[in-house]
Design a protein around this motif. Structure first.
Motif, PDB file in Angstrom:
ATOM      1  N   THR A  34       0.844  -1.202   0.000  1.00  0.00           N
ATOM      2  CA  THR A  34       0.000   0.000   0.000  1.00  0.00           C
ATOM      3  C   THR A  34       0.870   1.238   0.000  1.00  0.00           C
ATOM      4  N   SER A  35       0.479   2.209  -0.843  1.00  0.00           N
ATOM      5  CA  SER A  35       1.106   3.526  -0.848  1.00  0.00           C
ATOM      6  C   SER A  35       0.037   4.559  -0.531  1.00  0.00           C
TER       7      SER A  35
ATOM      8  N   VAL B  65       1.483  -5.571   4.198  1.00  0.00           N
ATOM      9  CA  VAL B  65       0.670  -6.345   5.128  1.00  0.00           C
ATOM     10  C   VAL B  65       0.612  -7.785   4.650  1.00  0.00           C
ATOM     11  N   SER B  66       0.867  -8.719   5.553  1.00  0.00           N
ATOM     12  CA  SER B  66       0.826 -10.129   5.187  1.00  0.00           C
ATOM     13  C   SER B  66      -0.617 -10.579   4.964  1.00  0.00           C
TER      14      SER B  66
ATOM     15  N   GLY C   7       5.896  -0.796   7.836  1.00  0.00           N
ATOM     16  CA  GLY C   7       5.750   0.393   7.013  1.00  0.00           C
ATOM     17  C   GLY C   7       6.784   1.454   7.333  1.00  0.00           C
ATOM     18  N   ALA C   8       6.819   2.451   6.473  1.00  0.00           N
ATOM     19  CA  ALA C   8       7.672   3.620   6.672  1.00  0.00           C
ATOM     20  C   ALA C   8       6.908   4.835   6.170  1.00  0.00           C
TER      21      ALA C   8
ATOM     22  N   ALA D 212       9.516   4.415  10.936  1.00  0.00           N
ATOM     23  CA  ALA D 212       9.416   3.042  10.442  1.00  0.00           C
ATOM     24  C   ALA D 212       8.836   2.190  11.553  1.00  0.00           C
ATOM     25  N   TYR D 213       7.973   1.254  11.174  1.00  0.00           N
ATOM     26  CA  TYR D 213       7.320   0.440  12.191  1.00  0.00           C
ATOM     27  C   TYR D 213       7.098  -0.969  11.664  1.00  0.00           C
ATOM     28  N   VAL D 214       7.009  -1.890  12.601  1.00  0.00           N
ATOM     29  CA  VAL D 214       6.708  -3.281  12.269  1.00  0.00           C
ATOM     30  C   VAL D 214       5.894  -3.869  13.406  1.00  0.00           C
TER      31      VAL D 214
END
Length: 772
Positions: free
Chosen positions: A313-314, A355-356, A367-368, A434-436
């Motif tokens: 996704t953007s 996203v998985s 994401g970032a 940035a996140y996970v």
């Protein structure tokens, strides 16, 4: 000064959250589906603090703008009828600094895009798909940090179901006429557009006795339009949105409580016997007016591609706004402190997310994001020269500016505009994150999740104190002038984790616990500067005039931090007819960004105090037989403040006190009724929301008490199977008078209420749907 005495009232706190169930966001079968965790999930399984409202619900209960969502959201309070969000609180977290050098504590998002700050952030609710309100730190779910919580609204998208749409009109007392509508046009099997509009006007309901002959105030006039285009072909989907909104209404309206030392001093000096009008009227000079006008233009582009194992996704957004605001902060007919704000700015953001999609034991998203903001503001504060001279010099037997200047062998010439002190602020900000987040199912009944975010914010900030025409100089609201902009640059970064454990003891039941770290970047105060050795200057002293970067720096403040913990349970009873949830939370909040006195009468933003808080929340939604449904929600909150002597006149009298603006109890309820009648059904509803007493300071003094209230509305109408409906309503049935808030007195500013409630209102909603 805008909400000046909030320095003692609005001490920021942090908390965890409990999931609340209201009206469906949208449904798949019997389940309520939300997308808070970047994938479609049943709200009963989401281990987050989330309340979901459908677009139909927001229209049925007449919610006007995004802040109105808190009426039915337990633990969220502080709605106000202006373009500011500095009173909006989620279990105590709010934005104390109303300037342009910090960041909001509660993030507002539309279609995943950040909506920004005061003047641009408040958006009207029309042609909505759903709204999701999340409480507690939300840094791991959005492109921007949101230390207190987030309100995420989603507008209706174009669809391929055929040519269709709706039109709705709201006609009520005070010449109210608002309308909204939308048209959906599929241009092919893969491309569709949607055009939506909203607008109208309502006469005001607050008379200003100090300005006879003027129109009643709190007179909203708003117009908005949105164009959306959707392309969807196989694995690819793209959504483009363009939106414009023009809002005209009144700035916050203030009325002194007529209690406390500050009020008594004004009575002694100026002979005020009392304010005119009833509690819903005001008696204010409003020397700079009472405008609250915004023009906001925004664009958004969301691109999704399904690769099978993952979806990419953007999100790209751009917003431009202009904002003009004015209020009379002191709430009296004396010209003590009129406040104005002229602002313009733009905001760009870009987020990429993966996203998985798999059904295996591990699910994740990462994401970032990047943002760039430019903001320029002119702040002005006006007062009467004679009022200032009389108030501050009466102790010395001097009752006018002429007497004062004559004492120093000067002649005094009044300025045409009175005492007007202004300063400009220029902000150039950017940042990235940035996140996970990953969740691992250890069995069919138990899973654990870990999230981690890194954020960095960089701010280049400039502040300029403008020349003052009055011979009194800039010594009452600001305390200085500068030779051009005084500038500084700061950066702040942090890692913030989240830990979640979730257990499914039986079908339709979820138990979860979480610990979350919250972070909000530092910044710069918008009104005061820092100098070496200069703490106060006055007339006939030019040491605080024409300062440069060699003499002073902007007012910096550090980040805020919170650890938030919660445990909760969600489940269904009676074959799924009743949904319930309950939560307990605890938090520790440190380094609060609060306002205290600066140079002259200015505001300094400092990191002050610590707060511990805890509470319980619960909700239930149930079908009461064939024709009735009931929604109940309530919250209890308690807090303890320590190390906050700057908010308590430098004393320790506030140690262990509870935050005054947080109600102990708040809640909402809605009883719905529907009964078949001919080719349609009769519909009725009774709705109520309210809270217990709040206070204007940590000491809970009698001069600043906002009594608890309950606001009741009734609705009755008919909905036809042919696609039309008519619904009569009475809002605020008992004509309850209450206020958005109250602030304590400080010096020349008396304690005051702000934001009187809308009176009892009779109206009718007319709706028609059309199309294939």
């Amino acid at each position: 000064m805008k909400r000046l005495s909030l320095q003692k009232r609005f001490l920021l706190t942090g908390c965890s959250a409990a999931a609340m169930l209201a009206a469906p966001a949208y449904a798949q079968g019997d389940e309520i589906i939300v997308t808070a965790q970047k994938r479609e999930e049943s709200i009963q399984n989401v281990p987050l603090a989330i309340t979901a409202f459908s677009g139909d619900f927001t229209r049925e209960v007449n919610l006007d703008d995004v802040k109105d969502l808190v009426k039915f959201t337990p633990g969220a309070t502080g709605n106000s009828a202006d373009s500011f969000i500095d009173t909006l609180s989620m279990r105590g977290i709010l934005t104390n600094d109303f300037g342009a050098g910090g960041d909001p504590s509660i993030g507002l998002f539309k279609n995943g895009l950040y909506q920004g700050r005061n003047g641009a952030v408040v958006t009207s609710l029309y042609d909505m798909e759903r709204a999701e309100i999340l409480r507690g730190p939300q840094g791991f779910l959005f492109g921007r940090n949101a230390i207190g919580g987030a309100i995420s609204v989603h507008t209706a998208k174009p669809n391929f179901d055929g040519y269709n749409g709706y039109a709705e009109f709201d006609i009520a007392e005070r010449s109210r006429l608002f309308g909204e509508g939308a048209i959906n046009i599929p241009l092919s099997d893969v491309f569709a557009v949607r055009i939506a509009g909203y607008g109208g006007h309502e006469d005001g309901y607050v008379d200003n006795l100090a300005r006879p002959g003027t129109d009643p105030q709190i007179e909203p006039e708003k117009y908005a339009g949105r164009f959306s285009a959707l392309y969807s072909d196989g694995a690819f989907e793209g959504l483009f949105t363009a939106e414009y909104e023009n809002r005209k209404q009144s700035g916050s309206l203030y009325r002194a409580t007529e209690l406390g030392d500050s009020w008594e001093t004004l009575q002694d000096i100026f002979g005020i016997t009392g304010l005119r009008g009833d509690g819903r009227d005001i008696d204010s000079d409003q020397g700079l007016g009472e405008a609250d006008d915004s023009e906001v233009l925004s664009f958004g582009l969301e691109l999704n591609y399904d690769f099978g194992p993952v979806t990419l996704t953007s999100l790209t957004g751009y917003k431009d706004h202009e904002f003009t605001y004015a209020e009379d902060f002191d709430g009296t007919p004396l010209r003590i402190n009129d406040y104005a704000q002229d602002q313009e700015g733009n905001y760009f953001e870009q987020e990429m997310r993966v996203v998985s999609n798999g059904d295996g034991p591990l699910s994740w998203y990462a994401g970032a994001s990047y943002y760039h903001e430019e903001i320029d503001v002119l702040f002005s504060q006006g007062s009467s020269e004679e009022v200032m001279c009389d108030y501050y010099l009466t102790y010395y037997g001097i009752n006018s500016c002429s007497e004062y200047f004559a004492y120093y062998y000067y002649a005094f010439t009044p300025a045409a505009e009175g005492l007007l002190e202004s300063n400009a602020v220029r902000g150039r900000y950017h940042g990235w994150a940035a996140y996970v987040d990953a969740t691992l199912a250890l069995s069919d009944k138990f899973d654990v999740g870990v999230g981690l975010r890194y954020s960095k914010d960089v701010k280049k900030f400039g502040i300029q104190g403008l020349p003052v025409a009055s011979q009194l100089g800039p010594y009452f609201a600001l305390g200085y002038t500068t030779d051009g902009f005084i500038e500084d640059k700061g950066s702040w970064d942090a890692f913030t984790p989240r830990f979640i454990a979730r257990y499914y003891p039986a079908d339709d039941w979820t138990i979860f616990a979480s610990a979350t770290r919250g972070f909000k970047a530092g910044g710069f105060g918008s009104f005061t500067i820092q100098t070496d050795g200069l703490t106060y200057c006055g007339p006939f002293d030019d040491s605080c005039l024409n300062l440069t970067n060699a003499d002073a720096t902007p007012d910096p403040f550090d980040p805020e931090k919170v650890w938030s913990y919660e445990t909760g349970v969600k489940g269904k009873l009676f074959g799924g007819m009743t949904r319930i949830d309950a939560n307990a939370y605890y938090y520790e909040y440190k380094d609060l960004q609060v306002t205290v006195a600066g140079m002259g009468g200015g505001i300094l933003v400092e990191n002050v105090g610590n707060v511990k808080g805890w509470g319980f929340e619960g909700s239930a939604t149930t079908d009461l037989g064939e024709f009735f449904d009931l929604y109940l929600a309530g919250a209890y909150a308690d807090t303890e403040v320590t190390q906050a002597s700057p908010l308590c006149d430098g004393t320790l009298d506030c140690e262990g006190a509870a935050l005054g603006y947080v109600p102990k109890f708040s809640g909402a309820a809605r009883l719905g009724f529907h009964y078949p009648a001919g080719p349609g059904e009769i519909r009725a509803a009774a709705e109520i929301f309210g809270q217990t007493t709040t206070y204007g300071n940590l000491l809970h003094t009698a001069e600043a008490v906002n009594d608890g209230y309950a606001d009741l509305s009734l609705r009755l109408g008919y909905a036809s199977e042919a696609g039309w409906s008519v619904m009569g309503y009475v809002e605020n049935v008992t004509n309850e008078l209450y206020y958005d808030g109250v602030a304590d007195g400080s010096g020349i500013i008396p304690a005051h209420y702000f934001g009187p409630s809308r009176p009892r209102t009779f109206g009718v909603l007319l709706n028609v749907e059309f199309g294939e």
